[in-house]
Design an enzyme around this catalytic site. Structure first.
Site, PDB file in Angstrom:
ATOM      1  N   LYS A 116      12.568  63.019  72.666  1.00 20.19           N
ATOM      2  CA  LYS A 116      12.808  64.449  72.916  1.00 20.19           C
ATOM      3  C   LYS A 116      11.519  65.206  73.219  1.00 20.19           C
ATOM      4  O   LYS A 116      11.551  66.218  73.910  1.00 20.19           O
ATOM      5  CB  LYS A 116      13.528  65.072  71.714  1.00 20.19           C
ATOM      6  CG  LYS A 116      14.980  64.641  71.593  1.00 20.19           C
ATOM      7  CD  LYS A 116      15.692  65.443  70.530  1.00 20.19           C
ATOM      8  CE  LYS A 116      16.898  64.693  70.021  1.00 20.19           C
ATOM      9  NZ  LYS A 116      18.178  65.100  70.499  1.00 20.19           N
ATOM     10  N   GLU A 201      11.086  73.111  66.454  1.00 18.33           N
ATOM     11  CA  GLU A 201      11.684  73.970  67.462  1.00 18.33           C
ATOM     12  C   GLU A 201      12.070  75.271  66.798  1.00 18.33           C
ATOM     13  O   GLU A 201      12.496  75.273  65.637  1.00 18.33           O
ATOM     14  CB  GLU A 201      12.967  73.316  68.007  1.00 18.33           C
ATOM     15  CG  GLU A 201      12.892  72.958  69.456  1.00 18.33           C
ATOM     16  CD  GLU A 201      14.133  72.256  69.968  1.00 18.33           C
ATOM     17  OE1 GLU A 201      15.249  72.513  69.485  1.00 18.33           O
ATOM     18  OE2 GLU A 201      13.972  71.423  70.878  1.00 18.33           O
ATOM     19  N   ARG A 293      23.581  59.031  80.287  1.00 20.32           N
ATOM     20  CA  ARG A 293      24.765  58.170  80.236  1.00 20.32           C
ATOM     21  C   ARG A 293      25.996  59.000  80.531  1.00 20.32           C
ATOM     22  O   ARG A 293      25.910  60.213  80.707  1.00 20.32           O
ATOM     23  CB  ARG A 293      24.900  57.619  78.816  1.00 20.32           C
ATOM     24  CG  ARG A 293      24.892  58.777  77.803  1.00 20.32           C
ATOM     25  CD  ARG A 293      25.258  58.340  76.412  1.00 20.32           C
ATOM     26  NE  ARG A 293      24.870  59.304  75.408  1.00 20.32           N
ATOM     27  CZ  ARG A 293      25.632  60.294  74.962  1.00 20.32           C
ATOM     28  NH1 ARG A 293      26.822  60.463  75.470  1.00 20.32           N
ATOM     29  NH2 ARG A 293      25.202  61.119  74.035  1.00 20.32           N
TER      30      ARG A 293
HETATM   31  P1  ADP Z   1      21.340  65.252  69.457  1.00 24.01           P
HETATM   32  O1  ADP Z   1      20.450  64.326  70.191  1.00 24.01           O
HETATM   33  O2  ADP Z   1      21.556  64.850  68.062  1.00 24.01           O
HETATM   34  O3  ADP Z   1      22.587  65.552  70.243  1.00 24.01           O
HETATM   35  P2  ADP Z   1      20.444  67.936  70.223  1.00 24.01           P
HETATM   36  O4  ADP Z   1      19.031  68.323  70.396  1.00 24.01           O
HETATM   37  O5  ADP Z   1      21.270  67.780  71.442  1.00 24.01           O
HETATM   38  O6  ADP Z   1      20.506  66.609  69.348  1.00 24.01           O
HETATM   39  O7  ADP Z   1      21.145  68.999  69.255  1.00 24.01           O
HETATM   40  C1  ADP Z   1      22.422  68.820  68.723  1.00 24.01           C
HETATM   41  C2  ADP Z   1      22.994  70.162  68.263  1.00 24.01           C
HETATM   42  O8  ADP Z   1      22.124  70.773  67.304  1.00 24.01           O
HETATM   43  C3  ADP Z   1      23.137  71.198  69.364  1.00 24.01           C
HETATM   44  O9  ADP Z   1      24.341  71.045  70.062  1.00 24.01           O
HETATM   45  C4  ADP Z   1      23.078  72.488  68.573  1.00 24.01           C
HETATM   46  O10 ADP Z   1      24.301  72.756  67.947  1.00 24.01           O
HETATM   47  C5  ADP Z   1      22.063  72.178  67.480  1.00 24.01           C
HETATM   48  N1  ADP Z   1      20.689  72.562  67.874  1.00 24.01           N
HETATM   49  C6  ADP Z   1      19.769  71.785  68.470  1.00 24.01           C
HETATM   50  N2  ADP Z   1      18.617  72.444  68.688  1.00 24.01           N
HETATM   51  C7  ADP Z   1      18.795  73.702  68.210  1.00 24.01           C
HETATM   52  C8  ADP Z   1      17.966  74.867  68.122  1.00 24.01           C
HETATM   53  N3  ADP Z   1      16.715  74.870  68.561  1.00 24.01           N
HETATM   54  N4  ADP Z   1      18.500  75.980  67.561  1.00 24.01           N
HETATM   55  C9  ADP Z   1      19.768  75.988  67.084  1.00 24.01           C
HETATM   56  N5  ADP Z   1      20.585  74.929  67.136  1.00 24.01           N
HETATM   57  C10 ADP Z   1      20.124  73.782  67.683  1.00 24.01           C
HETATM   58  P1  ADP Z   2      28.060  63.337  73.513  1.00 22.45           P
HETATM   59  O1  ADP Z   2      26.647  63.834  73.481  1.00 22.45           O
HETATM   60  O2  ADP Z   2      28.445  62.468  74.652  1.00 22.45           O
HETATM   61  O3  ADP Z   2      29.032  64.413  73.260  1.00 22.45           O
HETATM   62  P2  ADP Z   2      27.740  62.369  70.855  1.00 22.45           P
HETATM   63  O4  ADP Z   2      26.423  63.022  70.660  1.00 22.45           O
HETATM   64  O5  ADP Z   2      28.864  62.819  70.023  1.00 22.45           O
HETATM   65  O6  ADP Z   2      28.182  62.356  72.361  1.00 22.45           O
HETATM   66  O7  ADP Z   2      27.544  60.811  70.697  1.00 22.45           O
HETATM   67  C1  ADP Z   2      28.356  59.893  71.394  1.00 22.45           C
HETATM   68  C2  ADP Z   2      28.550  58.674  70.575  1.00 22.45           C
HETATM   69  O8  ADP Z   2      27.349  57.960  70.477  1.00 22.45           O
HETATM   70  C3  ADP Z   2      29.009  58.934  69.180  1.00 22.45           C
HETATM   71  O9  ADP Z   2      29.866  57.890  68.826  1.00 22.45           O
HETATM   72  C4  ADP Z   2      27.721  58.917  68.371  1.00 22.45           C
HETATM   73  O10 ADP Z   2      27.972  58.507  67.052  1.00 22.45           O
HETATM   74  C5  ADP Z   2      26.923  57.895  69.146  1.00 22.45           C
HETATM   75  N1  ADP Z   2      25.497  58.146  69.228  1.00 22.45           N
HETATM   76  C6  ADP Z   2      24.882  59.144  69.876  1.00 22.45           C
HETATM   77  N2  ADP Z   2      23.557  59.004  69.813  1.00 22.45           N
HETATM   78  C7  ADP Z   2      23.324  57.892  69.112  1.00 22.45           C
HETATM   79  C8  ADP Z   2      22.158  57.188  68.721  1.00 22.45           C
HETATM   80  N3  ADP Z   2      20.951  57.605  69.059  1.00 22.45           N
HETATM   81  N4  ADP Z   2      22.303  56.068  67.998  1.00 22.45           N
HETATM   82  C9  ADP Z   2      23.509  55.634  67.670  1.00 22.45           C
HETATM   83  N5  ADP Z   2      24.638  56.223  68.021  1.00 22.45           N
HETATM   84  C10 ADP Z   2      24.558  57.340  68.725  1.00 22.45           C
HETATM   85 MG    MG Z   3      22.686  66.391  72.128  1.00 26.83          MG
END
Ligand code: ADP
Ligand code: ADP
Ligand code: MG
Length: 496
Positions: A116, A201, A293
């Site tokens: 990230k 962040e 993906r």
């Molecule tokens: P992941 O890789 O686990 O999906 P993301 O960075 O996409 O992580 O963040 C997942 C969720 O966390 C976002 O959809 C949002 O709800 C929350 N989130 C992430 N970053 C922030 C932020 N800077 N401020 C508030 N909420 C956040």
């Molecule tokens: P999307 O971002 O497509 O909405 P999710 O963040 O919910 O999807 O993740 C999609 C699937 O992949 C889920 O089953 C989640 O548990 C899995 N997943 C996402 N990121 C990871 C990771 N870094 N390692 C393992 N499983 C992951």
């Molecule tokens: Mg995400």
């Protein structure tokens, strides 16, 4: 085009990919763990091979075994689905080293976007707005992070560089929470991703998660396929998505779409990807991450654009150019998706395992079900408990919402507890109906009383309750004296 494609995944997404492969006359090869031996994705495939073991680490994450199977069965390409190895650069590289096409972007792009901090640096350089924060090599000492958090201003979010699936994230309101947050995020990320680097962040208050589907090809074209609103989340994971987002004006949509395409172009992106943004209450948007993906919620994009994204992935991976330009993409109507999980919303979304007794899904015009299970299948403890995705389309948001509400009421799953009734309650919430919600919606959500189920469903569920008790206990009298609990079996949701 490919002749045979191995799907390195399980559940609904493996079934969904199989469908497109078979429609295109391509043989679909399944791989499966021991608990999945009789799984739907195996039954639907043209060929299936065992990955010995039960856990994900021993099966769907085994790069060496999966490549061996692909080579020995003569697969031209591997589709990784989502989760598991889909965002693993080493796997993409191993495929290409073995002369097999990896259906996704290049290992280099996957590697960059999988971190990230590198992703933020790369996209900030390309002119895409990113959430203000502090990131370096990820090894900054606590004193530096404290100083930086002060500068950014609390609340801040401690995030794992390697994070995903909502893991490795902690909010800190003050320095005390920052110290413990760093500790927890580091530990969680080390154990989940083998990497303990964290960064900071600014925590955006009342944010909405709005993401753009992007698509690129190997000859330099890139388009966006409009947005998906994914703010209904529990544990930072989406459970209901809709498109278009009720929060975007046409102007904002255009700006965000342009930023997403800018990101894809800067990366030389090939294949399907998602650029995730966070949108604050003032309408400012910031890049969060790129998922390299196919996304879980891709069906709502497909419904609005009348496209098959898996087919496009295959075509682009086979070297074909995108068959359209940005101006050709005109989304139509409104779509919703609900993720159907085997989990108990009354007990902190605790996963529910066991055999599915009934799986009676709604069918009808503009209703789509992507399921990984059928009646009789077993939900095991080993994997994500998402059973299926229910998606609907309507000319307007109101029409789509009414259709989804009906479809959820008509959807009966027994044997395991599901979140179906919980989602029906969310959909009936006045704020949700108005489209006024942010990522905290579920934190404060309380449904009052049972969501309404039609009589025939209640009767059927009550019968099941009775039948189950008399077969399990074999005691007719007990079955008659104890009250059957249709709500429990039908997945009734009530506030705790
Ligand atoms: P992941 O890789 O686990 O999906 P993301 O960075 O996409 O992580 O963040 C997942 C969720 O966390 C976002 O959809 C949002 O709800 C929350 N989130 C992430 N970053 C922030 C932020 N800077 N401020 C508030 N909420 C956040
Ligand atoms: P999307 O971002 O497509 O909405 P999710 O963040 O919910 O999807 O993740 C999609 C699937 O992949 C889920 O089953 C989640 O548990 C899995 N997943 C996402 N990121 C990871 C990771 N870094 N390692 C393992 N499983 C992951
Ligand atoms: Mg995400």
């Amino acid at each position: 085009m490919f002749k045979k494609v191995l799907i390195a995944n399980r559940g609904e997404i493996a079934v969904r990919i199989t469908n497109t492969l078979q429609q295109m006359g391509i043989a679909a090869v399944a791989v499966h763990s021991e608990p999945d031996r009789w799984g739907l994705h195996v039954r639907r495939a043209d060929e299936a091979y065992a990955l010995d073991g039960e856990t994900a680490a021993d099966t769907y994450l085994r790069i060496d075994r999966i490549i061996d199977i692909a080579k020995s069965c003569g697969a031209d390409a591997i589709h990784p689905g989502y989760g598991f190895l889909s965002e693993n650069a080493e796997f993409a590289q191993a495929c290409s080293d073995a002369g097999i096409v990896f259906i996704g972007p290049s290992p280099d792009v996957i590697r960059k976007m999988g971190d990230k901090m590198i992703a933020k640096t790369t996209l900030a350089e390309a002119g895409v707005p990113v959430v203000p924060g502090y990131w370096d090599e990820g090894h900054a000492d606590v004193a530096t992070l404290e100083k930086e958090a002060e500068r950014i201003g609390y609340p801040v979010l401690v995030k794992a560089a390697a994070g995903g699936g909502g893991k490795g994230m902690r909010i800190a309101k003050d320095v005390k929470e920052l110290r413990s947050g760093i500790d927890i995020a580091r530990r969680e990320s080390a154990s989940a991703f083998g990497d303990d680097r964290v960064f900071l962040e600014k925590y955006v208050t009342s944010p909405r998660h709005v993401e753009f589907q992007v698509f690129g090809d190997s000859v330099g074209n890139a388009v966006h396929m409009f947005e998906r609103e994914c703010s209904i989340q529990r544990r930072y994971q989406k459970i209901i998505e809709e498109s278009p987002s009720p929060a975007l004006s046409p102007k904002l949509r255009e700006e965000m779409g342009a930023a997403a395409v800018q990101a894809a172009q800067a990366l030389g992106y090939s294949g399907a990807g998602t650029v995730e943004f966070i949108l604050d209450a003032s309408g400012a948007f910031y890049f969060l991450e790129v998922n390299t993906r196919l996304q879980v919620e891709h069906p709502i994009t497909e419904m609005r654009l009348q496209l098959d994204l898996v087919r496009l992935q295959l075509e682009v991976a086979a070297g074909m150019p995108l068959p359209f330009e940005q101006a050709d993409l005109n989304p139509c109507g409104h779509a919703f998706e609900c993720r159907i999980y085997a989990e108990d919303a009354t007990r902190g979304f605790l996963p529910s395992v066991g055999a599915i007794r009934h799986f009676d899904a709604p069918v009808g015009a503009n209703i789509r079900l992507d399921s990984g299970v059928q009646a009789g299948d077993e939900v095991s403890v080993y994997y994500d408990p998402m059973l299926a995705k229910l998606a609907v389309w309507g000319q307007t948001r109101e029409e789509a919402l009414a259709r989804m509400a009906w479809a959820l009421r008509r959807f009966v799953v027994t044997g395991v507890t599901t979140n179906i009734a919980f989602m029906a309650a969310v959909l009936a919430d006045p704020a949700f109906v108005r489209g006024v919600y942010d990522t905290h919606f579920l934190d404060s959500f309380r449904a009052d009383g049972p969501a309404e189920l039609p009589d025939e469903v209640l009767v059927a569920a009550a019968m099941l309750g009775r039948e189950k008790k008399s077969t399990v206990r074999g005691a007719q009298s007990e079955a008659q004296t104890s009250t059957p609990s249709p709500w429990r079996d039908a997945g009734h949701w009530r506030s705790a």
